[in-house]
Design a protein around this motif. Structure first.
Motif, PDB file in Angstrom:
ATOM      1  N   PHE A   1       0.954  -0.867  -0.127  1.00  0.00           N
ATOM      2  CA  PHE A   1       0.123  -0.316  -0.215  1.00  0.00           C
ATOM      3  C   PHE A   1       1.101   1.062   0.267  1.00  0.00           C
ATOM      4  O   PHE A   1       0.666   2.453  -0.693  1.00  0.00           O
ATOM      5  CB  PHE A   1      -0.588  -0.175   1.247  1.00  0.00           C
ATOM      6  N   CYS A   2       2.107   0.922   0.591  1.00  0.00           N
ATOM      7  CA  CYS A   2       2.928   2.111   1.084  1.00  0.00           C
ATOM      8  C   CYS A   2       3.652   2.736  -0.306  1.00  0.00           C
ATOM      9  O   CYS A   2       3.404   4.208  -0.735  1.00  0.00           O
ATOM     10  CB  CYS A   2       3.940   2.056   1.885  1.00  0.00           C
TER      11      CYS A   2
ATOM     12  N   LEU B   1       1.512   4.611  -2.891  1.00  0.00           N
ATOM     13  CA  LEU B   1       0.621   5.265  -2.666  1.00  0.00           C
ATOM     14  C   LEU B   1       1.637   6.136  -2.911  1.00  0.00           C
ATOM     15  O   LEU B   1       1.824   7.401  -3.521  1.00  0.00           O
ATOM     16  CB  LEU B   1       0.554   5.737  -0.841  1.00  0.00           C
ATOM     17  N   TRP B   2       3.712   5.805  -2.284  1.00  0.00           N
ATOM     18  CA  TRP B   2       4.713   6.494  -3.036  1.00  0.00           C
ATOM     19  C   TRP B   2       4.961   6.808  -4.867  1.00  0.00           C
ATOM     20  O   TRP B   2       4.787   8.286  -4.871  1.00  0.00           O
ATOM     21  CB  TRP B   2       6.136   6.097  -2.577  1.00  0.00           C
TER      22      TRP B   2
ATOM     23  N   LEU C   1       2.016   9.418  -5.738  1.00  0.00           N
ATOM     24  CA  LEU C   1       2.555  10.713  -5.333  1.00  0.00           C
ATOM     25  C   LEU C   1       3.385  11.558  -6.290  1.00  0.00           C
ATOM     26  O   LEU C   1       4.288  12.166  -6.307  1.00  0.00           O
ATOM     27  CB  LEU C   1       2.234  11.080  -3.759  1.00  0.00           C
TER      28      LEU C   1
ATOM     29  N   CYS D   1       9.894   3.013   2.596  1.00  0.00           N
ATOM     30  CA  CYS D   1       8.224   2.272   2.592  1.00  0.00           C
ATOM     31  C   CYS D   1       8.989   0.827   4.297  1.00  0.00           C
ATOM     32  O   CYS D   1       8.188   0.846   4.149  1.00  0.00           O
ATOM     33  CB  CYS D   1       7.390   1.687   1.700  1.00  0.00           C
TER      34      CYS D   1
ATOM     35  N   LYS E   1      -4.326  13.188  -7.549  1.00  0.00           N
ATOM     36  CA  LYS E   1      -3.896  13.317  -6.265  1.00  0.00           C
ATOM     37  C   LYS E   1      -4.911  14.699  -5.508  1.00  0.00           C
ATOM     38  O   LYS E   1      -5.101  14.988  -4.411  1.00  0.00           O
ATOM     39  CB  LYS E   1      -2.952  14.963  -6.374  1.00  0.00           C
TER      40      LYS E   1
ATOM     41  N   LEU F   1      -7.278  12.445  -3.844  1.00  0.00           N
ATOM     42  CA  LEU F   1      -6.805  12.164  -2.230  1.00  0.00           C
ATOM     43  C   LEU F   1      -6.254  13.251  -1.327  1.00  0.00           C
ATOM     44  O   LEU F   1      -6.867  13.103  -0.529  1.00  0.00           O
ATOM     45  CB  LEU F   1      -4.850  11.789  -2.530  1.00  0.00           C
TER      46      LEU F   1
END
Lengths: 162, 110, 96
Positions: free
Chosen positions: A10-11, A14-15, A18, A35, B67, B70
Protein backbone atom coordinates in the motif's frame (compact mmCIF):
# COMPACT_ATOMS: atom_id res chain seq x y z
CA UNK A 1 3.40 -11.02 8.23
CA UNK A 2 0.63 -10.74 5.65
CA UNK A 3 -0.44 -7.55 7.36
CA UNK A 4 3.07 -6.07 7.07
CA UNK A 5 3.34 -7.09 3.41
CA UNK A 6 -0.01 -5.54 2.50
CA UNK A 7 0.98 -2.34 4.35
CA UNK A 8 4.26 -2.27 2.41
CA UNK A 9 2.49 -2.71 -0.92
CA UNK A 10 0.00 0.00 0.00
CA UNK A 11 2.80 2.41 0.93
CA UNK A 12 4.66 1.64 -2.31
CA UNK A 13 1.52 2.28 -4.35
CA UNK A 14 0.99 5.58 -2.57
CA UNK A 15 4.63 6.54 -3.11
CA UNK A 16 4.42 5.79 -6.83
CA UNK A 17 1.16 7.74 -7.12
CA UNK A 18 2.51 10.80 -5.33
CA UNK A 19 5.97 10.88 -6.90
CA UNK A 20 5.00 10.00 -10.45
CA UNK A 21 8.49 8.56 -11.05
CA UNK A 22 8.45 5.15 -12.72
CA UNK A 23 11.79 4.88 -14.57
CA UNK A 24 14.62 5.96 -12.26
CA UNK A 25 15.99 2.86 -10.46
CA UNK A 26 17.87 4.86 -7.80
CA UNK A 27 14.81 6.85 -6.74
CA UNK A 28 12.59 3.76 -6.93
CA UNK A 29 14.91 1.92 -4.55
CA UNK A 30 14.86 4.93 -2.20
CA UNK A 31 11.06 4.77 -2.28
CA UNK A 32 11.05 1.05 -1.47
CA UNK A 33 13.51 1.73 1.37
CA UNK A 34 11.31 4.44 2.88
CA UNK A 35 8.29 2.13 2.67
CA UNK A 36 10.26 -0.51 4.58
CA UNK A 37 11.09 2.09 7.22
CA UNK A 38 7.39 3.00 7.54
CA UNK A 39 6.43 -0.66 7.97
CA UNK A 40 9.12 -1.05 10.66
CA UNK A 41 7.87 2.02 12.57
CA UNK A 42 4.27 0.80 12.26
CA UNK A 43 5.33 -2.58 13.67
CA UNK A 44 7.02 -0.86 16.64
CA UNK A 45 3.94 1.28 17.32
CA UNK A 46 1.70 -1.77 17.08
CA UNK A 47 3.59 -3.39 19.98
CA UNK A 48 2.94 -0.39 22.24
CA UNK A 49 -0.62 0.36 21.14
CA UNK A 50 -2.31 -2.66 19.53
CA UNK A 51 -5.15 -2.10 17.10
CA UNK A 52 -8.30 -4.10 16.64
CA UNK A 53 -8.06 -6.37 13.58
CA UNK A 54 -9.20 -4.00 10.86
CA UNK A 55 -10.78 -6.37 8.35
CA UNK A 56 -13.89 -7.23 10.35
CA UNK A 57 -16.25 -5.83 7.71
CA UNK A 58 -18.11 -7.89 5.18
CA UNK A 59 -17.13 -7.07 1.61
CA UNK A 60 -20.30 -7.20 -0.37
CA UNK A 61 -23.04 -5.17 -1.95
CA UNK A 62 -23.68 -3.39 1.36
CA UNK A 63 -20.22 -1.82 1.45
CA UNK A 64 -20.46 -0.66 -2.18
CA UNK A 65 -23.99 0.64 -1.72
CA UNK A 66 -23.23 2.43 1.58
CA UNK A 67 -20.93 5.14 0.21
CA UNK A 68 -23.29 6.49 -2.48
CA UNK A 69 -26.10 6.46 0.08
CA UNK A 70 -23.96 8.38 2.58
CA UNK A 71 -22.91 10.84 -0.15
CA UNK A 72 -26.58 11.49 -0.98
CA UNK A 73 -27.43 12.04 2.70
CA UNK A 74 -24.49 14.47 3.04
CA UNK A 75 -25.62 16.48 0.00
CA UNK A 76 -29.24 16.63 1.22
CA UNK A 77 -28.16 17.68 4.71
CA UNK A 78 -25.85 20.33 3.23
CA UNK A 79 -28.69 21.88 1.24
CA UNK A 80 -30.96 21.81 4.29
CA UNK A 81 -28.42 23.49 6.61
CA UNK A 82 -27.50 26.05 3.92
CA UNK A 83 -31.17 26.99 3.56
CA UNK A 84 -31.48 27.45 7.30
CA UNK A 85 -28.38 29.66 7.44
CA UNK A 86 -29.65 31.91 4.64
CA UNK A 87 -33.12 32.20 6.19
CA UNK A 88 -33.35 35.62 7.92
CA UNK A 89 -35.22 34.08 10.89
CA UNK A 90 -32.50 31.42 11.45
CA UNK A 91 -34.90 28.49 12.13
CA UNK A 92 -32.71 26.23 14.28
CA UNK A 93 -33.64 24.14 17.33
CA UNK A 94 -30.46 22.61 18.80
CA UNK A 95 -30.83 19.34 20.70
CA UNK A 96 -28.55 16.95 22.56
CA UNK A 97 -29.74 13.35 22.23
CA UNK A 98 -28.58 9.89 23.33
CA UNK A 99 -28.39 7.02 20.86
CA UNK A 100 -27.93 3.28 21.38
CA UNK A 101 -25.92 2.02 18.40
CA UNK A 102 -26.66 -1.57 17.41
CA UNK A 103 -23.21 -2.30 15.88
CA UNK A 104 -21.23 -4.95 17.75
CA UNK A 105 -17.65 -4.17 16.73
CA UNK A 106 -15.72 -1.05 17.64
CA UNK A 107 -15.02 -0.34 13.97
CA UNK A 108 -18.73 -0.39 13.16
CA UNK A 109 -19.45 2.13 15.91
CA UNK A 110 -16.63 4.38 14.72
CA UNK A 111 -17.97 4.26 11.15
CA UNK A 112 -21.41 5.16 12.49
CA UNK A 113 -20.09 8.05 14.62
CA UNK A 114 -17.96 9.39 11.77
CA UNK A 115 -20.88 9.20 9.35
CA UNK A 116 -23.00 11.19 11.82
CA UNK A 117 -20.31 13.84 12.16
CA UNK A 118 -19.66 14.02 8.41
CA UNK A 119 -23.32 14.84 7.81
CA UNK A 120 -23.80 18.57 8.45
CA UNK A 121 -26.38 19.29 11.13
CA UNK A 122 -25.36 16.46 13.43
CA UNK A 123 -22.12 16.06 15.43
CA UNK A 124 -21.15 13.14 17.66
CA UNK A 125 -20.10 14.62 20.99
CA UNK A 126 -19.14 11.45 22.82
CA UNK A 127 -18.79 7.76 22.08
CA UNK A 128 -18.24 5.59 25.12
CA UNK A 129 -19.05 1.91 25.45
CA UNK A 130 -22.45 1.32 23.88
CA UNK A 131 -23.94 4.80 24.03
CA UNK A 132 -23.54 7.71 21.69
CA UNK A 133 -24.28 11.38 22.37
CA UNK A 134 -25.18 13.58 19.41
CA UNK A 135 -25.62 17.34 19.11
CA UNK A 136 -28.12 18.14 16.36
CA UNK A 137 -28.71 21.54 14.79
CA UNK A 138 -32.41 20.93 14.26
CA UNK A 139 -35.09 18.81 15.81
CA UNK A 140 -35.80 17.18 12.44
CA UNK A 141 -32.18 16.00 12.19
CA UNK A 142 -32.34 14.56 15.70
CA UNK A 143 -35.62 12.76 14.93
CA UNK A 144 -34.15 11.28 11.73
CA UNK A 145 -31.24 9.84 13.74
CA UNK A 146 -33.55 8.50 16.46
CA UNK A 147 -35.53 6.72 13.72
CA UNK A 148 -32.32 4.72 13.12
CA UNK A 149 -32.03 4.41 9.32
CA UNK A 150 -28.27 5.05 9.29
CA UNK A 151 -27.76 2.80 12.32
CA UNK A 152 -29.32 -0.17 10.51
CA UNK A 153 -27.28 0.45 7.37
CA UNK A 154 -23.96 0.57 9.25
CA UNK A 155 -24.91 -2.54 11.23
CA UNK A 156 -25.58 -4.25 7.89
CA UNK A 157 -21.91 -3.71 6.96
CA UNK A 158 -20.74 -5.97 9.78
CA UNK A 159 -19.99 -9.62 9.27
CA UNK A 160 -22.75 -11.92 10.48
CA UNK A 161 -25.49 -9.30 10.73
CA UNK A 162 -28.44 -9.70 8.37
CA UNK B 1 -17.77 16.85 -25.34
CA UNK B 2 -15.01 19.18 -24.14
CA UNK B 3 -17.38 22.11 -23.67
CA UNK B 4 -19.71 19.90 -21.61
CA UNK B 5 -16.94 18.90 -19.20
CA UNK B 6 -15.77 22.51 -19.07
CA UNK B 7 -19.26 23.74 -18.22
CA UNK B 8 -19.75 21.06 -15.57
CA UNK B 9 -16.46 21.96 -13.95
CA UNK B 10 -17.32 25.68 -13.83
CA UNK B 11 -20.70 24.78 -12.37
CA UNK B 12 -19.03 22.63 -9.68
CA UNK B 13 -16.53 25.40 -8.87
CA UNK B 14 -19.28 28.01 -8.56
CA UNK B 15 -21.42 25.67 -6.41
CA UNK B 16 -18.43 24.97 -4.19
CA UNK B 17 -17.72 28.68 -3.73
CA UNK B 18 -21.43 29.27 -2.99
CA UNK B 19 -21.47 26.59 -0.26
CA UNK B 20 -18.20 27.89 1.19
CA UNK B 21 -19.55 31.42 1.49
CA UNK B 22 -22.79 30.10 3.02
CA UNK B 23 -20.68 28.18 5.55
CA UNK B 24 -18.66 31.32 6.29
CA UNK B 25 -21.83 33.36 6.81
CA UNK B 26 -23.15 30.63 9.09
CA UNK B 27 -19.91 30.75 11.05
CA UNK B 28 -20.70 34.40 11.83
CA UNK B 29 -24.49 34.15 12.23
CA UNK B 30 -24.91 31.12 14.51
CA UNK B 31 -25.56 31.90 18.18
CA UNK B 32 -23.14 29.57 20.00
CA UNK B 33 -20.09 27.39 19.49
CA UNK B 34 -21.92 24.09 19.04
CA UNK B 35 -24.18 25.41 16.28
CA UNK B 36 -21.22 27.07 14.55
CA UNK B 37 -19.64 23.62 14.18
CA UNK B 38 -22.46 22.61 11.85
CA UNK B 39 -21.80 25.65 9.66
CA UNK B 40 -18.10 24.80 9.56
CA UNK B 41 -18.89 21.24 8.46
CA UNK B 42 -20.69 22.59 5.35
CA UNK B 43 -17.47 24.13 4.09
CA UNK B 44 -15.58 20.96 4.92
CA UNK B 45 -17.89 18.55 3.07
CA UNK B 46 -19.76 19.98 0.09
CA UNK B 47 -17.73 23.20 -0.33
CA UNK B 48 -14.39 21.42 -0.52
CA UNK B 49 -15.92 18.47 -2.39
CA UNK B 50 -17.43 20.54 -5.20
CA UNK B 51 -14.33 22.74 -5.66
CA UNK B 52 -12.03 19.72 -5.84
CA UNK B 53 -14.51 17.98 -8.20
CA UNK B 54 -14.42 21.02 -10.48
CA UNK B 55 -10.62 20.99 -10.50
CA UNK B 56 -10.61 17.22 -11.15
CA UNK B 57 -12.84 17.73 -14.22
CA UNK B 58 -10.33 20.32 -15.45
CA UNK B 59 -7.40 17.99 -14.83
CA UNK B 60 -8.83 14.99 -16.69
CA UNK B 61 -7.40 11.49 -16.26
CA UNK B 62 -3.97 12.54 -15.00
CA UNK B 63 -1.82 12.18 -11.91
CA UNK B 64 -2.99 15.63 -10.78
CA UNK B 65 -6.58 14.40 -10.55
CA UNK B 66 -5.45 11.39 -8.53
CA UNK B 67 -3.76 13.76 -6.09
CA UNK B 68 -6.89 15.92 -5.90
CA UNK B 69 -8.94 12.80 -5.16
CA UNK B 70 -6.46 11.91 -2.43
CA UNK B 71 -6.81 15.41 -0.92
CA UNK B 72 -10.61 15.06 -1.03
CA UNK B 73 -10.60 11.64 0.64
CA UNK B 74 -8.18 12.90 3.27
CA UNK B 75 -10.31 15.95 4.06
CA UNK B 76 -13.45 13.83 4.29
CA UNK B 77 -11.78 11.35 6.64
CA UNK B 78 -10.10 13.86 8.94
CA UNK B 79 -12.72 16.59 9.25
CA UNK B 80 -15.15 14.45 11.31
CA UNK B 81 -12.26 13.41 13.55
CA UNK B 82 -11.14 17.01 14.10
CA UNK B 83 -14.73 18.13 14.73
CA UNK B 84 -15.28 15.34 17.22
CA UNK B 85 -12.04 16.13 19.07
CA UNK B 86 -13.01 19.81 19.15
CA UNK B 87 -16.53 19.26 20.52
CA UNK B 88 -15.31 16.71 23.05
CA UNK B 89 -12.64 19.08 24.34
CA UNK B 90 -15.19 21.92 24.50
CA UNK B 91 -17.71 19.82 26.44
CA UNK B 92 -15.16 18.51 28.93
CA UNK B 93 -13.92 22.04 29.72
CA UNK B 94 -15.89 23.22 32.78
CA UNK B 95 -15.32 26.89 31.95
CA UNK B 96 -16.81 26.60 28.47
CA UNK B 97 -20.51 27.53 28.22
CA UNK B 98 -22.97 24.65 27.80
CA UNK B 99 -24.79 24.32 24.45
CA UNK B 100 -27.97 26.34 23.97
CA UNK B 101 -30.81 23.87 23.65
CA UNK B 102 -34.27 24.26 22.25
CA UNK B 103 -36.79 23.82 25.08
CA UNK B 104 -38.96 21.04 23.59
CA UNK B 105 -36.12 19.01 22.09
CA UNK B 106 -36.59 15.21 22.09
CA UNK B 107 -35.13 13.48 25.18
CA UNK B 108 -32.67 16.33 25.74
CA UNK B 109 -30.23 16.41 28.63
CA UNK B 110 -30.29 19.60 30.70
CA UNK C 1 -12.78 31.79 -13.98
CA UNK C 2 -10.20 30.23 -11.68
CA UNK C 3 -9.65 33.80 -10.50
CA UNK C 4 -13.36 34.07 -9.59
CA UNK C 5 -13.15 30.85 -7.57
CA UNK C 6 -10.00 32.11 -5.85
CA UNK C 7 -11.75 35.39 -4.94
CA UNK C 8 -14.74 33.45 -3.56
CA UNK C 9 -12.47 31.34 -1.38
CA UNK C 10 -10.62 34.48 -0.24
CA UNK C 11 -13.94 36.09 0.77
CA UNK C 12 -14.77 32.98 2.76
CA UNK C 13 -11.32 33.10 4.42
CA UNK C 14 -12.11 36.67 5.51
CA UNK C 15 -15.34 35.42 7.16
CA UNK C 16 -13.47 32.64 8.96
CA UNK C 17 -10.80 35.10 10.07
CA UNK C 18 -13.51 37.39 11.44
CA UNK C 19 -14.83 34.51 13.54
CA UNK C 20 -11.30 33.72 14.73
CA UNK C 21 -10.88 37.35 15.87
CA UNK C 22 -14.37 37.67 17.38
CA UNK C 23 -14.79 34.17 18.83
CA UNK C 24 -15.68 34.46 22.51
CA UNK C 25 -14.18 31.10 23.53
CA UNK C 26 -10.85 29.57 22.60
CA UNK C 27 -12.70 26.67 20.89
CA UNK C 28 -14.39 29.10 18.51
CA UNK C 29 -10.98 30.33 17.51
CA UNK C 30 -9.59 26.81 17.00
CA UNK C 31 -12.60 25.89 14.88
CA UNK C 32 -12.20 29.04 12.77
CA UNK C 33 -8.50 28.38 12.26
CA UNK C 34 -9.27 24.79 11.24
CA UNK C 35 -11.83 26.02 8.68
CA UNK C 36 -9.28 28.62 7.52
CA UNK C 37 -6.75 25.82 6.95
CA UNK C 38 -9.24 23.80 4.87
CA UNK C 39 -9.80 26.86 2.68
CA UNK C 40 -6.04 27.38 2.39
CA UNK C 41 -5.72 23.84 1.00
CA UNK C 42 -8.38 24.63 -1.61
CA UNK C 43 -6.88 27.98 -2.58
CA UNK C 44 -3.46 26.38 -3.04
CA UNK C 45 -5.04 23.82 -5.39
CA UNK C 46 -6.91 26.53 -7.35
CA UNK C 47 -3.76 28.69 -7.59
CA UNK C 48 -1.86 25.65 -8.88
CA UNK C 49 -4.35 25.33 -11.74
CA UNK C 50 -4.39 29.10 -12.31
CA UNK C 51 -0.63 29.35 -12.77
CA UNK C 52 -0.35 26.01 -14.54
CA UNK C 53 1.92 24.42 -11.95
CA UNK C 54 0.63 20.97 -10.94
CA UNK C 55 3.36 20.67 -8.27
CA UNK C 56 1.13 22.82 -6.05
CA UNK C 57 -1.09 19.76 -5.44
CA UNK C 58 1.67 18.16 -3.36
CA UNK C 59 1.85 21.30 -1.23
CA UNK C 60 -1.94 21.26 -0.82
CA UNK C 61 -1.84 17.61 0.28
CA UNK C 62 0.89 18.30 2.84
CA UNK C 63 -1.00 21.36 4.08
CA UNK C 64 -4.12 19.23 4.63
CA UNK C 65 -2.06 16.78 6.72
CA UNK C 66 -0.42 19.54 8.77
CA UNK C 67 -3.75 21.30 9.31
CA UNK C 68 -5.32 18.20 10.84
CA UNK C 69 -2.34 17.34 13.02
CA UNK C 70 -1.99 20.98 14.10
CA UNK C 71 -5.62 21.16 15.20
CA UNK C 72 -5.29 17.98 17.25
CA UNK C 73 -2.00 19.18 18.76
CA UNK C 74 -3.44 22.56 19.80
CA UNK C 75 -6.49 20.86 21.34
CA UNK C 76 -4.25 18.50 23.25
CA UNK C 77 -2.08 21.36 24.45
CA UNK C 78 -5.12 23.29 25.72
CA UNK C 79 -6.56 20.21 27.45
CA UNK C 80 -3.37 19.08 29.21
CA UNK C 81 -0.95 22.00 28.98
CA UNK C 82 1.59 19.51 27.65
CA UNK C 83 2.33 18.03 24.23
CA UNK C 84 3.52 14.70 25.61
CA UNK C 85 1.77 12.05 27.65
CA UNK C 86 -0.67 13.58 30.16
CA UNK C 87 1.32 12.89 33.33
CA UNK C 88 -0.53 15.14 35.76
CA UNK C 89 -4.04 14.06 34.77
CA UNK C 90 -5.64 10.82 35.98
CA UNK C 91 -6.48 8.32 33.24
CA UNK C 92 -9.87 8.82 31.66
CA UNK C 93 -10.97 6.28 29.06
CA UNK C 94 -11.82 7.68 25.66
CA UNK C 95 -10.01 11.01 25.86
CA UNK C 96 -9.19 12.82 22.63
Amino acid sequence: MLHALSLWLFCLGLWLLLSGLFDNPLLLSFGALSCTLVVFVAWRVEQVDPEEQPLRLRFGPQLILYWPWLLRQVVLANIDVARRILDPKLPISPALIQLKPSQRSELGRVIYANSITLTPGTVTTSLSGDSLEVHALTREGADALLAGGMDRRVAGLERGNP
Amino acid sequence: MAWLIDGLSWLALLGGVFFMIVGGVGLLRMPDFYTRLHAASITDTLGAGLILLGLMLQGGWTLVSAKLLLILLFLWFTSPTATHALVKAALSDPENPRPLLHEDAPSSKS
Amino acid sequence: MFAAAAFGILACMVLAMARALLGPTVYDRIMAVNAFGTKTVLIIAVLGFMSGRPDFMDIALVYALINFIGTIAVLKFIRYGDMGWPRNVPDEPGDL
